[in-house]
Motif scaffolding. Structure first.
Motif, PDB file in Angstrom:
ATOM      1  N   LEU A   1       0.835  -1.200   0.000  1.00 42.88           N
ATOM      2  CA  LEU A   1       0.000   0.000   0.000  1.00 42.88           C
ATOM      3  C   LEU A   1       0.875   1.257   0.000  1.00 42.88           C
ATOM      4  O   LEU A   1       0.600   2.217  -0.726  1.00 42.88           O
ATOM      5  N   ARG A   2       1.932   1.226   0.802  1.00 43.49           N
ATOM      6  CA  ARG A   2       2.844   2.368   0.855  1.00 43.49           C
ATOM      7  C   ARG A   2       3.575   2.555  -0.479  1.00 43.49           C
ATOM      8  O   ARG A   2       3.812   3.691  -0.917  1.00 43.49           O
ATOM      9  N   LEU A   3       3.923   1.424  -1.109  1.00 49.15           N
ATOM     10  CA  LEU A   3       4.612   1.488  -2.402  1.00 49.15           C
ATOM     11  C   LEU A   3       3.664   1.810  -3.558  1.00 49.15           C
ATOM     12  O   LEU A   3       4.115   2.084  -4.670  1.00 49.15           O
ATOM     13  N   ASP A   4       2.337   1.716  -3.268  1.00 50.44           N
ATOM     14  CA  ASP A   4       1.328   1.915  -4.313  1.00 50.44           C
ATOM     15  C   ASP A   4       1.546   0.924  -5.458  1.00 50.44           C
ATOM     16  O   ASP A   4       1.371   1.265  -6.635  1.00 50.44           O
ATOM     17  N   LEU A   5       1.939  -0.300  -5.086  1.00 49.15           N
ATOM     18  CA  LEU A   5       2.345  -1.312  -6.058  1.00 49.15           C
ATOM     19  C   LEU A   5       1.254  -1.657  -7.059  1.00 49.15           C
ATOM     20  O   LEU A   5       1.485  -1.681  -8.271  1.00 49.15           O
ATOM     21  N   TRP A   6       0.052  -1.915  -6.551  1.00 49.72           N
ATOM     22  CA  TRP A   6      -1.013  -2.408  -7.424  1.00 49.72           C
ATOM     23  C   TRP A   6      -1.406  -1.372  -8.475  1.00 49.72           C
ATOM     24  O   TRP A   6      -1.557  -1.703  -9.654  1.00 49.72           O
ATOM     25  N   LYS A   7      -1.556  -0.122  -8.063  1.00 45.74           N
ATOM     26  CA  LYS A   7      -1.944   0.913  -9.023  1.00 45.74           C
ATOM     27  C   LYS A   7      -0.848   1.173 -10.048  1.00 45.74           C
ATOM     28  O   LYS A   7      -1.139   1.480 -11.213  1.00 45.74           O
ATOM     29  N   LYS A   8       0.413   1.051  -9.617  1.00 44.04           N
ATOM     30  CA  LYS A   8       1.526   1.231 -10.557  1.00 44.04           C
ATOM     31  C   LYS A   8       1.520   0.124 -11.612  1.00 44.04           C
ATOM     32  O   LYS A   8       1.749   0.380 -12.798  1.00 44.04           O
ATOM     33  N   MET A   9       1.244  -1.104 -11.172  1.00 43.29           N
ATOM     34  CA  MET A   9       1.164  -2.221 -12.115  1.00 43.29           C
ATOM     35  C   MET A   9      -0.012  -2.051 -13.061  1.00 43.29           C
ATOM     36  O   MET A   9       0.093  -2.307 -14.267  1.00 43.29           O
ATOM     37  N   GLU A  10      -1.133  -1.608 -12.516  1.00 47.00           N
ATOM     38  CA  GLU A  10      -2.323  -1.373 -13.350  1.00 47.00           C
ATOM     39  C   GLU A  10      -2.068  -0.267 -14.366  1.00 47.00           C
ATOM     40  O   GLU A  10      -2.532  -0.350 -15.511  1.00 47.00           O
ATOM     41  N   GLN A  11      -1.338   0.759 -13.942  1.00 47.09           N
ATOM     42  CA  GLN A  11      -1.037   1.865 -14.850  1.00 47.09           C
ATOM     43  C   GLN A  11      -0.155   1.402 -16.008  1.00 47.09           C
ATOM     44  O   GLN A  11      -0.366   1.794 -17.166  1.00 47.09           O
ATOM     45  N   ILE A  12       0.827   0.557 -15.702  1.00 48.21           N
ATOM     46  CA  ILE A  12       1.721   0.029 -16.738  1.00 48.21           C
ATOM     47  C   ILE A  12       0.921  -0.789 -17.754  1.00 48.21           C
ATOM     48  O   ILE A  12       1.084  -0.639 -18.972  1.00 48.21           O
ATOM     49  N   ILE A  13       0.031  -1.647 -17.247  1.00 48.33           N
ATOM     50  CA  ILE A  13      -0.790  -2.479 -18.130  1.00 48.33           C
ATOM     51  C   ILE A  13      -1.725  -1.614 -18.966  1.00 48.33           C
ATOM     52  O   ILE A  13      -1.903  -1.849 -20.170  1.00 48.33           O
ATOM     53  N   PHE A  14      -2.312  -0.594 -18.337  1.00 48.40           N
ATOM     54  CA  PHE A  14      -3.217   0.310 -19.076  1.00 48.40           C
ATOM     55  C   PHE A  14      -2.463   1.071 -20.163  1.00 48.40           C
ATOM     56  O   PHE A  14      -2.954   1.226 -21.285  1.00 48.40           O
ATOM     57  N   ASP A  15      -1.266   1.547 -19.841  1.00 40.87           N
ATOM     58  CA  ASP A  15      -0.468   2.312 -20.812  1.00 40.87           C
ATOM     59  C   ASP A  15      -0.084   1.467 -22.024  1.00 40.87           C
ATOM     60  O   ASP A  15       0.011   1.986 -23.145  1.00 40.87           O
ATOM     61  N   HIS A  16       0.140   0.172 -21.806  1.00 41.60           N
ATOM     62  CA  HIS A  16       0.598  -0.693 -22.896  1.00 41.60           C
ATOM     63  C   HIS A  16      -0.526  -1.427 -23.624  1.00 41.60           C
ATOM     64  O   HIS A  16      -0.370  -1.823 -24.776  1.00 41.60           O
ATOM     65  N   THR A  17      -1.648  -1.638 -22.940  1.00 44.16           N
ATOM     66  CA  THR A  17      -2.723  -2.427 -23.563  1.00 44.16           C
ATOM     67  C   THR A  17      -4.056  -1.680 -23.646  1.00 44.16           C
ATOM     68  O   THR A  17      -4.941  -2.092 -24.395  1.00 44.16           O
ATOM     69  N   GLY A  18      -4.213  -0.624 -22.851  1.00 41.45           N
ATOM     70  CA  GLY A  18      -5.487   0.084 -22.822  1.00 41.45           C
ATOM     71  C   GLY A  18      -6.544  -0.620 -21.990  1.00 41.45           C
ATOM     72  O   GLY A  18      -7.704  -0.212 -21.971  1.00 41.45           O
ATOM     73  N   THR A  19      -6.150  -1.679 -21.284  1.00 43.50           N
ATOM     74  CA  THR A  19      -7.091  -2.444 -20.466  1.00 43.50           C
ATOM     75  C   THR A  19      -7.304  -1.764 -19.120  1.00 43.50           C
ATOM     76  O   THR A  19      -6.349  -1.534 -18.374  1.00 43.50           O
ATOM     77  N   LYS A  20      -8.564  -1.445 -18.811  1.00 46.82           N
ATOM     78  CA  LYS A  20      -8.883  -0.805 -17.540  1.00 46.82           C
ATOM     79  C   LYS A  20      -8.986  -1.851 -16.428  1.00 46.82           C
ATOM     80  O   LYS A  20      -9.486  -2.947 -16.657  1.00 46.82           O
ATOM     81  N   PRO A  21      -8.540  -1.502 -15.230  1.00 44.57           N
ATOM     82  CA  PRO A  21      -8.642  -2.449 -14.110  1.00 44.57           C
ATOM     83  C   PRO A  21     -10.068  -2.596 -13.601  1.00 44.57           C
ATOM     84  O   PRO A  21     -10.833  -1.633 -13.602  1.00 44.57           O
ATOM     85  N   ARG A  22     -10.426  -3.817 -13.222  1.00 42.79           N
ATOM     86  CA  ARG A  22     -11.708  -4.128 -12.589  1.00 42.79           C
ATOM     87  C   ARG A  22     -12.933  -3.795 -13.435  1.00 42.79           C
ATOM     88  O   ARG A  22     -14.004  -3.510 -12.905  1.00 42.79           O
ATOM     89  N   GLU A  23     -12.786  -3.812 -14.762  1.00 42.94           N
ATOM     90  CA  GLU A  23     -13.927  -3.546 -15.643  1.00 42.94           C
ATOM     91  C   GLU A  23     -15.019  -4.595 -15.479  1.00 42.94           C
ATOM     92  O   GLU A  23     -16.203  -4.280 -15.431  1.00 42.94           O
TER      93      GLU A  23
END
Length: 292
Positions: A248-270
């Motif tokens: 949570l402190r590292l904001d790991l999950w959102k950073k990973m989601e952002q990377i995936i969104f930037d490369h694939t356009g896939t939104k998290p938890r759609e």
């Protein structure tokens, strides 16, 4: 003096209709919120019933068979580990180190799997849709449903994943093999991760489980509850929960989601929002919405 009194009376008379209108608006708003809440609960109940019906009969049978196989080979494997420890204080110390480090590994693996299944995929996803992702969708719709699941359904997927290791390791000489012991302890943690998760949602678990939860040896219910607030984007680690504050402190999950969104356009938890009736947007868009 009389002029001031009359002015005050007039102000009170004029303010009464405004106050009554405000009160009337509040009642209407409260009524609308209650209606909306009831509708959402009805929708979630219907979704939960449907998702439970999508638990295939073949998977139910497979879960029971695998649970029986896992238990049989696990008795053989872990009895050998315990037997090898007798009369060796050093080996007991080693085992305690293995238990702690394997718990940390299991917490990490459970978090990654939980995040991936919550965030991406649908019931139509090949292989994993109805066998794995379905249970994660059902859990967000009704978090207490897991407490009613039979043991084989609760641990079925974990048993399937860890069964090969348990079977193979049970035929080896465990003594003097740190890798086999560590791997076997890790397999045990992973196999029972969802049972630990189930206890976190159980209203009154057994006394020994309460002690382990209170001691923070396994996942606590009160800390895991943070995960069950929309948009379900934190506290994914469900074995011990030790890694959740760090991630949570590292904001790991959102950073990973952002990377995936930037490369694939896939939104998290759609897909998850479809079942839980909540809005899901891409990470950057959340910030943009706040600025508008």
């Amino acid at each position: 003096m009389s002029t001031q009194v009359e002015a005050t009376k007039n102000e009170k008379i004029e303010s009464q209709p405004v106050a009554e209108n405000n009160k009337s608006n509040e009642v209407v708003e409260d009524s609308a919120m209650i209606t909306k809440f009831r509708l959402k609960r009805q929708q979630q109940k219907s979704a939960q019933v449907f998702l439970q019906s999508q638990y295939p009969k073949s998977k139910q049978i497979a879960d029971v068979v695998v649970a029986c196989l896992w238990t049989g080979f696990a008795i053989r494997l872990y009895s050998k580990i315990i037997w090898s420890l007798l009369g060796s204080p050093i080996e007991i110390i080693h085992l305690l180190i293995y238990i702690a480090s394997a718990a940390l590994l299991a917490d990490f693996v459970s978090g990654m799997i939980h995040w991936a299944c919550d965030t991406y995929g649908t019931l139509q996803t090949p292989v994993f849709g109805k066998t794995l992702i379905r249970s994660f969708r059902e859990h967000h719709v009704d978090p207490t449903a897991i407490t009613k699941h039979p043991f084989a359904e609760t641990c079925g997927n974990s048993f399937i994943v860890t069964l090969p290791w348990v079977v193979i390791a049970s035929f080896f000489d465990i003594s003097g093999s740190p890798i086999l012991v560590f791997g076997s302890v890790a397999a045990f943690w992973l196999a029972f991760t969802n049972q630990i998760h189930k206890f976190a949602h159980t209203y009154n678990p057994p006394a020994v489980i309460k002690y382990l939860q209170k001691s923070r040896i396994i996942l606590q219910g009160k800390t895991h509850n943070y995960h069950h607030f929309s948009p379900y984007d934190r506290d994914y680690c469900i074995t011990t929960g030790w890694l959740n504050p760090i991630f949570l402190r590292l904001d790991l999950w959102k950073k990973m989601e952002q990377i995936i969104f930037d490369h694939t356009g896939t939104k998290p938890r759609e897909d998850d929002k479809h079942w839980t009736f909540q809005d899901a947007v891409a990470p950057k868009q959340e910030e943009e919405k706040k600025q508008i």
